[in-house]
Scaffold this motif. Structure first.
Motif, short mmCIF file in Angstrom:
data_model
loop_
_atom_site.label_atom_id
_atom_site.label_comp_id
_atom_site.label_asym_id
_atom_site.label_seq_id
_atom_site.Cartn_x
_atom_site.Cartn_y
_atom_site.Cartn_z
N GLN A 209 20.85 -8.02 -24.96
CA GLN A 209 20.66 -7.51 -26.29
C GLN A 209 20.57 -9.07 -27.24
O GLN A 209 21.53 -9.86 -27.15
CB GLN A 209 22.04 -6.75 -26.54
CG GLN A 209 22.18 -6.34 -28.15
CD GLN A 209 22.95 -5.22 -28.31
OE1 GLN A 209 24.05 -5.12 -28.08
NE2 GLN A 209 22.49 -4.05 -29.08
N GLY A 214 17.87 -5.28 -30.66
CA GLY A 214 17.16 -4.77 -29.38
C GLY A 214 17.54 -5.48 -28.00
O GLY A 214 18.32 -6.44 -28.05
N LEU A 215 16.91 -4.97 -27.08
CA LEU A 215 17.26 -5.46 -25.69
C LEU A 215 15.86 -6.01 -25.19
O LEU A 215 15.01 -5.54 -25.43
CB LEU A 215 17.67 -4.35 -24.84
CG LEU A 215 18.88 -3.68 -25.42
CD1 LEU A 215 19.08 -2.37 -24.56
CD2 LEU A 215 19.94 -4.40 -25.33
N SER A 228 15.11 -0.85 -24.08
CA SER A 228 16.34 0.04 -24.39
C SER A 228 17.00 0.79 -23.45
O SER A 228 17.98 1.04 -23.23
CB SER A 228 15.92 0.92 -25.69
OG SER A 228 15.36 0.08 -26.67
N LEU A 249 21.67 -1.33 -31.55
CA LEU A 249 20.67 -0.95 -30.96
C LEU A 249 19.64 0.27 -31.39
O LEU A 249 18.44 0.38 -31.81
CB LEU A 249 20.80 -0.77 -29.45
CG LEU A 249 19.65 0.13 -28.53
CD1 LEU A 249 18.38 -1.10 -28.50
CD2 LEU A 249 20.25 0.56 -26.96
#
Ligand SMILES: COc1ccc(S(=O)(=O)N2Cc3cc(C#N)ccc3N(Cc3cncn3C)C[C@H]2Cc2ccccc2)cc1
Ligand SMILES: [Zn+2]
Length: 317
Positions: A209, A214-215, A228, A249
């Motif tokens: 993250q 966002g990932l 995600s 997220l």
């Protein structure tokens, strides 16, 4: 908080399904079976699967089946384990598993297991832990998991575990969120999650993250909506999903929507596509549900003392 533009996304998905002649449809022609799975599952998650002509899709799907029992990405294309899973997942979505010869499809998947327990994607022999997950997920949906050597399949997956707790494509391959989802998913289905170092892997995953919420898929990479799903689903399976900020997220996924024409992109202001629309919805819907559910639970927990359930995502790919 901006909302999920459900109606716009439903309209976007239905137009992509119908479009045949534009650039995107031509590029995606060879993987149309997976595109059908992404679009139809997103529609189902948005509660609109009833807007699809099930019989029309089913007869096209069956025309993609090869005599070996495997499915190609479109009519006349060679069979591949990727598209065989997509076809089985679509039939499961429609609850129409009765239209195929389950043992024939099973035999195709079984024929792809190698002596070391790994799986190849097709007759050309490429080996990848993605194919281990696809084989185990597909056979699990067909209730035929007993037809492959599960013990050797698990042993091969564990041979791809790295020092950082993650997993790669093959033994010694670099850890990557997509491969981690596949390996953790296969271990979860076979009841082997005790072989995962949950804290070490949870730490690697929650580090995905970034500031924007966002990932990403690997250290130092840009965030991307489809991660995600790969990261969130992996964290959920190892009970470490609380190690990331769900609120941040959700914000990131909602910022990737095209709220005018529908669809979700890999990151804000990029072009939308059916793949990221699916993974954005697959990652976003349960998160929004969880947040609402948690807030209701917390609001009520003083009287009801409900243990907050972790929403177990279905095995999507
Ligand atoms: C438009 O260029 C592409 C590039 C690749 C592919 S692909 O190989 O078929 N495929 C599926 C995919 C579908 C779409 C859509 N519509 C878009 C992208 C994308 N990627 C590429 C991607 C996504 N996030 C970052 N990257 C770089 C994943 C890839 C591999 C994959 C397949 C199945 C399940 C998971 C992953 C298709 C189109
Ligand atoms: Zn992506």
């Amino acid at each position: 908080m901006a909302e999920l533009a459900t109606e716009k996304h439903v309209r976007y998905i239905l137009t992509v399904e119908k479009r045949k002649d534009n650039f995107e449809s031509v590029v995606m022609e060879h993987l149309r079976m997976s595109g059908a799975y992404w679009g139809l599952t997103a529609l189902d998650l948005l509660g609109k699967l009833d807007s699809v002509d099930v019989d029309e899709v089913t007869s096209w799907l069956l025309s993609c089946q090869h005599e070996s029992g495997g499915f190609g990405g479109n009519i006349g294309h060679d069979p591949h384990i990727l598209y065989t899973l997509s076809a089985v997942q679509v039939l499961a979505l429609f609850d129409k598993m009765d239209v195929i010869d389950v043992d024939k499809v099973t035999n195709y998947i079984v024929s792809l297991q190698n002596v070391d327990g790994s799986f190849s994607g097709d007759m050309w022999g490429e080996v990848d832990t993605r194919f281990s997950y696809i084989a185990i997920c597909c056979l699990s949906i067909l209730h035929r998991l007993d037809k492959v050597n599960v013990e050797k399949a698990v042993k091969y997956i564990i041979s791809c575990k790295n020092m950082d707790g993650g997993f790669g494509c093959t033994p010694g391959g670099e850890s990557h969120a997509g491969q981690i989802f596949c390996c953790v998913g296969a271990l979860a289905i076979t009841g082997s999650l005790d072989l995962v170092d949950k804290d070490l892997l949870g730490w690697w995953l929650c580090e995905r993250q970034v500031k924007s919420g966002g990932l990403n898929g690997r250290p130092e990479k840009l965030p991307d909506v489809c991660y995600s799903w790969w990261v969130l689903s992996s964290l959920t399976m190892i009970d470490r999903v609380h190690w990331i900020s769900k609120e941040k997220l959700i914000r990131f996924i909602l910022d990737c929507q095209d709220t005018e024409n529908g669809g979700i992109s890999d990151r804000p202001d990029d072009a939308v596509d059916i793949f990221h629309t699916f993974f954005g919805v697959a990652g976003g819907v349960p998160l929004i549900f969880l947040l609402v559910f948690y807030s209701i639970c917390c609001a009520k927990s003083c009287h009801l003392g409900f243990p907050c359930l972790i929403w177990e995502p279905p095995h999507l790919f």
